[in-house]
Design an enzyme around this catalytic site. Sequence first.
Site, short mmCIF file in Angstrom:
data_model
loop_
_atom_site.label_atom_id
_atom_site.label_comp_id
_atom_site.label_asym_id
_atom_site.label_seq_id
_atom_site.Cartn_x
_atom_site.Cartn_y
_atom_site.Cartn_z
CB SER A 110 2.06 6.64 -0.98
OG SER A 110 0.84 6.16 -0.72
CD GLU A 241 1.59 5.60 -7.15
OE1 GLU A 241 1.14 4.44 -7.54
OE2 GLU A 241 1.74 6.05 -6.12
CG HIS A 308 1.40 2.28 -3.94
ND1 HIS A 308 1.25 3.72 -4.47
CD2 HIS A 308 1.37 2.41 -2.67
CE1 HIS A 308 0.86 4.44 -3.54
NE2 HIS A 308 0.82 3.70 -2.61
#
Length: 338
Positions: A110, A241, A308
């Site tokens: 993240s 991502e 995620h």
Amino acid sequence: MIRYPVVTKGSVIGCTAPSSGVEPSMYKWLREAEARLLERGWQVQFGPTVWQQEKAKSAPARLRADELNVLLRDDRIGLIVPPWGGELLIEILEYLDWEAIPAKWILGFSDLSVLLLAITLRTGIATAHGTNLIDLRGESMDETTAMWLPVLATETGQSIKQSSSERYQRDWENESPSPHVYHLTEETYWRTVGGREARMQGRLLGGCVDVIRHLIGTPYGDVARFRDSHIPGERIIWYLENCELGTTDLRRSLVQMRLAGWFDHCSGILFGRSAVHKPVGGYTEEDVFQELSAELGIPLAYDIDCGHMPPQLTLINGAYAEVEVADGRGSVTQYFKA
């Protein structure tokens, strides 16, 4: 040349919050993670930033950077695993002691991918994109998540193979975790543009598009310099991502990366699963992938185990990788090649 850190089981894990800290209502998750890691032979040392959160960050940027600098210099700390990501890690980059960063594993994903990618690009030190500390609180670990340690224990000159998961988690249910934290209910299926078998080789680089795109044009996102200095003549596999970007914002970000030269000498791209792929005027995430693949003339695979929607592979920035995707399954073999 790439430098790979070395970690041995039983090392002290340093936990600091270079992005977001943890609210008091969630302290129990940290203590559960600490207890599980102690059972498995690890010690955990928490920094003060972990236990605080205000105005979208754990602490002012200088304080967060200072705490990370201390853990990086501490020889007792074998690796650094923050509790989780957040929003504003980019604020600390200018305060890090770049000349003194040692070859020590940092693991996370993240917002943490800003730190991971910046360190590898600036220093040639490998960094690890994978699980956060909070997600190690389960009684057990699924097979994909559990690979974090074997991957980090791989020595320079050796290789390690990871395969696609059997199932993945669609929705977060943090208040009712399974024995291994995640609720892996959906069948994993790695896809490719055109539905064709995909093979790619090159050095891995990547992270969360939402945040790493902001490194473009800064001293911390010089991909061309990294290529010339650390992997001359080699190609790159990007793994990416998407956490929150709408379809058109994702497209804008990828075009920006292409125009900035990030995809030069790229042999392929891997995209993690995303929960935000809502069409905009009929324009879909698959359209974005098809356009990018055609523009670059390279294979592109998506819905891989990254990001995620766990579980996720442990992907090493700087490692040489061979990727194969066919019939919904995939594998990533990483070579810790200097």
